[in-house]
Every structure is written in structure tokens, then in C-alpha cells.
Scaffold this motif. Structure first.
Motif, short mmCIF file in Angstrom:
data_model
loop_
_atom_site.label_atom_id
_atom_site.label_comp_id
_atom_site.label_asym_id
_atom_site.label_seq_id
_atom_site.Cartn_x
_atom_site.Cartn_y
_atom_site.Cartn_z
N GLY A 135 42.39 41.41 32.74
CA GLY A 135 42.59 42.74 33.48
C GLY A 135 42.26 42.79 34.99
N LYS A 136 41.92 41.92 35.63
CA LYS A 136 41.50 41.79 36.93
C LYS A 136 42.10 40.59 37.59
CE LYS A 136 37.04 44.23 35.79
NZ LYS A 136 35.66 44.34 36.31
N VAL A 137 42.15 40.85 38.78
CA VAL A 137 42.83 39.71 39.71
C VAL A 137 41.59 39.51 40.86
CG1 VAL A 137 44.47 39.12 41.68
CG2 VAL A 137 44.97 40.96 39.78
N TYR A 138 41.23 38.21 40.97
CA TYR A 138 40.17 37.63 41.85
C TYR A 138 40.63 36.81 42.76
CZ TYR A 138 37.50 38.96 37.61
OH TYR A 138 36.97 39.50 36.75
N LEU A 139 40.78 37.20 44.11
CA LEU A 139 41.28 36.39 45.22
C LEU A 139 40.07 35.70 46.20
CD1 LEU A 139 43.52 36.28 47.43
CD2 LEU A 139 42.60 38.10 48.73
N ARG A 194 32.67 30.28 40.92
CA ARG A 194 31.70 29.83 42.05
C ARG A 194 32.50 29.72 43.28
NH1 ARG A 194 30.03 24.85 43.50
NH2 ARG A 194 30.92 23.60 41.93
N LEU A 195 31.97 30.13 44.29
CA LEU A 195 32.34 30.02 45.62
C LEU A 195 31.89 28.72 46.39
CD1 LEU A 195 32.38 33.51 47.20
CD2 LEU A 195 34.39 32.38 45.98
N ASP A 196 32.68 27.84 46.65
CA ASP A 196 32.34 26.48 47.16
C ASP A 196 32.78 26.20 48.68
OD1 ASP A 196 31.66 23.52 46.89
OD2 ASP A 196 33.63 23.23 46.88
N SER A 197 31.78 25.67 49.35
CA SER A 197 31.85 25.50 50.68
C SER A 197 32.07 24.08 51.13
CB SER A 197 30.88 26.33 51.75
OG SER A 197 29.67 25.73 51.18
N SER A 198 32.53 23.03 50.01
CA SER A 198 32.71 21.75 50.67
C SER A 198 33.72 21.71 51.34
CB SER A 198 32.76 21.01 49.01
OG SER A 198 34.09 21.53 48.49
N LEU A 228 36.20 28.07 42.42
CA LEU A 228 36.07 27.19 41.06
C LEU A 228 35.69 28.13 40.08
CD1 LEU A 228 33.87 24.29 42.81
CD2 LEU A 228 36.53 24.54 42.84
N VAL A 229 35.87 27.68 38.91
CA VAL A 229 35.43 27.85 37.58
C VAL A 229 34.31 27.26 36.76
CG1 VAL A 229 36.41 28.81 35.24
CG2 VAL A 229 37.83 28.96 37.25
N GLU A 230 33.28 27.89 36.46
CA GLU A 230 32.26 27.18 35.93
C GLU A 230 32.47 27.51 34.32
OE1 GLU A 230 28.50 27.23 38.65
OE2 GLU A 230 30.17 25.68 38.42
N ARG A 231 31.57 26.31 33.61
CA ARG A 231 31.97 26.47 32.12
C ARG A 231 31.42 27.86 31.51
NH1 ARG A 231 34.44 22.50 30.17
NH2 ARG A 231 34.40 20.51 31.28
N VAL A 232 30.71 28.74 31.89
CA VAL A 232 30.51 29.96 31.39
C VAL A 232 31.47 30.98 31.93
CG1 VAL A 232 27.91 29.23 30.97
CG2 VAL A 232 28.77 30.11 33.13
N ARG A 252 40.50 42.28 43.80
CA ARG A 252 39.34 42.35 44.83
C ARG A 252 38.94 40.85 45.20
NH1 ARG A 252 33.82 43.67 41.62
NH2 ARG A 252 32.76 42.52 43.20
N GLU A 253 38.22 40.45 46.32
CA GLU A 253 37.84 39.32 46.75
C GLU A 253 36.72 38.76 45.80
OE1 GLU A 253 37.80 37.81 51.22
OE2 GLU A 253 36.32 39.32 51.00
N ALA A 254 36.97 37.44 45.36
CA ALA A 254 35.96 36.93 44.33
C ALA A 254 34.61 36.83 44.78
CB ALA A 254 36.40 35.52 43.71
N GLN A 255 33.50 37.15 44.24
CA GLN A 255 32.28 36.90 44.55
C GLN A 255 31.73 35.60 43.81
OE1 GLN A 255 30.42 40.53 43.52
NE2 GLN A 255 31.71 41.77 45.18
N ASP A 256 30.75 35.25 44.28
CA ASP A 256 29.85 33.92 43.81
C ASP A 256 29.35 34.40 42.44
OD1 ASP A 256 29.16 31.22 43.71
OD2 ASP A 256 27.29 31.83 44.34
N ALA A 257 29.33 33.42 41.45
CA ALA A 257 28.61 33.91 40.06
C ALA A 257 29.39 35.04 39.46
CB ALA A 257 27.10 34.21 40.43
N GLU A 258 30.29 35.38 39.84
CA GLU A 258 31.16 36.67 39.16
C GLU A 258 31.63 36.41 37.66
OE1 GLU A 258 33.99 40.47 40.41
OE2 GLU A 258 33.78 38.61 41.60
#
Length: 358
Positions: A227-231, A247-251, A239-243, A216-222
Motif C-alpha cells: 500500500g506504499k510507493v517507495y521512490l 537499502r540505499l547503496d552508493s556503489s 536495493l531489497v534486503e532479505r528481511v 515517499r523517497e525511500a529511506q535506508d533500512a526502511e
């Protein structure tokens, strides 16, 4: 300067043929040696002129783009860049074309006849010149998908995170890899494929048809789960947060791309450390090289698709030059090697079932 890149432009619109021909001709290294208004003409011209690259419209009368592509690849293999409208139908056909051997694609900004095609001029020139250096690869056989519920419970301690980066040639290669990975692989997969906005949703759906792991397309804060693939969605860095959240980043773009694999590699490496596995696959440019080095420096495992099996080897070659990759693996063996490394990383006592990999 020598015009070494010889191009045949195929489009049923006389206007679009003129626009594409003029744009390509503005580059001192490109020469348009012929044009065609339909697939039948295109096949004969390609056979006669033997161009470096063909730009091929998706929607044409008499013989559509897919049929034309199949004939070209069978009768006179030539790097092809598809030119597609940004529609659901156009996106699906374009992805099919990439599976059939097209090197890359350009999205028409506003339909079949795009008066604003100048917006993609630089992208067109870049992709055509890159395609001229591409190595068409034989199509890989995909076996039927086995989608089963995961029966082995996962815990925080016994799964890994895989980050895969790909660009030109990636859609077909990634599709093959995901189709061969086992359905109970104890890992989450973060996938960065360079694509224009509007295509990644269809790409995720396309991958989901053949992958043994849901895509699936990755979602913000997911939350990241094994067992899953995040596009990574086009237009956002993933980006990956510490928890262990995404995170989807628009920089701003990095290496002129967004998403950029370097950002995903680096953030995942800092969170998952030794349980992060980085894989750089076929593609143009150097995105992923620095990030893969970070994965290795922080204790993770790293590999690249061997350059000789890539449509375009620039991305894995860049990683190898930095000594970022521990190993170089042919495309056909990547699924098996990725699975082996996952179990090495988590130190599982469970059988890897590597011998039964499809």
C-alpha cells in the motif's frame, strides 16, 4: 558528419545562450539554428525554423517557461528540453513542465547564470540528441485522487511487490499510472526514475498529490510495506534486503545512472521471487532490461510499456530484445494490467475490482 539535430536555444541570459550554443555546437551532429531571449521570440522562431529540439529556460521575463512550453506544444509541437535552476521553485516548475509535454530537463548547477555549466555538458548533448528522436505524446487526463485508509488487512502471504523503472518521458507516464491504481492495491511499489540529485524529493511530493497510494523517497533500512510507493532517491541505488527491508547503496553508477533499475529488479527478484512484478516504462538507454530478465527467470511477472506509446522507447525495446518481458502494454492500459497481475500473483479470492479501475 551531417548536423541532423537542429536546435533553438531559449534563455533570457545572453551569457547562458552563448554557453549552451557553444557546447551544443561542439557536437558534430548538432547545429544551433536560432536563439531567443524570451518566450514570445521563441514561439515565432520555432514556428519559422521548425527545429528538432528546443532548449527552454524555466525563468524568463515577458512570458515564462511554462507558458512558452504550452504555446509551443499547442501551436507547433516540438520536443523541448527544459533548463532549470536547482531550487525548490525551479524543481516544482520543471516537474510541471514535464507534465505539460517537455521531454526532459537539465539542471543548472549553480543558479540561473551558471558559470560552471560545463559540468553538465555531456548530459546536455545526450539529452538534446535523445529529445530529437522523441515522440511527443498527448497529455493524459488524471482523475481526482482517492486517498483512503486501507481497510483490508494485509499479511505476508497476500501481497506482491512491483518494481517500476522509467527514464526520459517517465515523470508524466509514472504520474498517470500511479493516479489510476486503486488505493487498496495489495502491493508495495518500488519506483526507479532517472533524475539528478535534488529533484527526487520534489518528484515524490508531486506524485503524492495524484497517487491513490502514498509516495515517499525511500529511506535506508526502511521496512517494505504494502500500500506504499517507495521512490529511489537520486544518487543511490535502491536495493531489497532479505528481511524485506530497503537499502540505499552508493556503489558506482551502472549504465551511467544511479539509481539503476537493474540493481533494484535483481535484488527484489531474489527476495520476492514469484511475487515480484517488474515493469519497464519509457526511457533512454537499456537500464532495466537485464534486471527484468532476472525477475522473469526467478518466477516473477514482467511487462513493458509498449514502445509505440513511449516518449523514448529504448528501455522497453532493450527488454523485449532480451525476451525479458512477458507482455507489452500500452500506457493507457498499464494501471489496469498491473492490478490484474497483482491479483493473479497473490492468488487472492477477493474481487480485483478491475472493472471499476479509474
Amino acid at each position: 558528419m551531417e548536423r541532423w539535430c537542429k536546435v533553438v536555444v531559449v534563455d533570457d541570459s545572453a551569457f547562458m545562450r552563448l554557453v549552451i550554443t557553444r557546447m551544443l555546437g561542439e557536437d558534430p551532429e548538432i547545429e544551433v539554428v536560432g536563439t531567443a531571449s524570451n518566450g514570445i521570440e521563441a514561439i515565432e522562431i520555432v514556428k519559422t525554423l521548425r527545429p528538432s529540439v528546443v532548449t527552454l529556460d524555466v525563468e524568463m521575463p515577458e512570458m515564462d517557461g511554462l507558458t512558452t512550453l504550452e504555446r509551443i506544444m499547442k501551436e507547433c509541437p516540438t520536443p523541448v528540453v527544459m533548463v532549470s535552476a536547482l531550487t525548490k521553485e525551479g524543481s516544482e516548475v520543471t516537474l510541471k513542465a514535464l507534465q505539460l509535454g517537455a521531454v526532459d530537463f537539465i539542471a543548472k548547477p549553480s543558479g540561473s547564470i551558471s558559470l560552471d555549466f560545463h559540468k553538465v555538458r555531456d548530459e546536455l548533448i545526450l539529452k538534446v540528441k535523445a529529445a530529437a528522436q522523441a515522440k511527443p505524446r498527448p497529455l493524459l487526463t488524471l482523475l481526482p485522487t482517492i486517498r483512503r485508509p486501507i481497510t483490508v488487512p494485509f499479511s505476508v502471504k497476500d501481497w506482491a511487490t512491483i518494481v517500476i523503472a522509467a527514464s526520459t518521458g517517465g515523470p508524466a507516464a509514472v504520474r498517470y499510472v500511479l493516479s489510476q491504481l486503486p488505493y487498496d492495491l495489495p502491493a508495495a511499489i518500488l519506483l526507479v526514475q532517472h533524475m539528478p540529485i535534488g529533484f527526487t524529493k520534489f518528484f515524490a511530493d508531486n506524485l503524492n498529490q495524484v497517487s491513490n497510494l502514498p509516495v515517499r523517497e525511500a529511506q535506508d533500512a526502511e521496512e517494505i510495506q504494502p500500500g506504499k510507493v517507495y521512490l529511489a532517491p537520486a544518487g543511490f541505488h535502491l536495493l531489497v534486503e532479505r528481511v524485506n527491508r530497503l537499502r540505499l547503496d552508493s556503489s558506482p553508477p551502472l549504465h551511467n545512472v544511479r539509481p539503476a533499475a537493474d540493481k533494484t529488479f535483481e535484488s527484489a527478484a531474489h527476495v520476492f521471487r514469484g511475487k515480484c512484478i517488474g515493469v519497464v516504462m519509457t526511457g533512454m538507454g537499456s537500464d532495466g532490461a537485464i534486471g527484468l530478465l532476472t525477475v522473469r527467470e526467478l518466477g516473477g511477472r514482467t511487462m513493458v510499456q509498449s514502445p509505440e506509446t513511449c516518449v523514448l522507447p529504448s528501455m522497453p525495446e532493450s527488454a523485449l530484445k532480451l525476451n525479458a518481458a512477458e507482455e507489452s502494454v500500452p500506457l493507457e492500459l498499464l494501471p489496469k494490467r498491473i492490478t490484474e497481475v497483482v491479483y493473479e500473483v497473490i492468488g487472492s479470492s477477493r474481487s480485483t475490482n478491475v472493472s471499476s479501475l479509474r
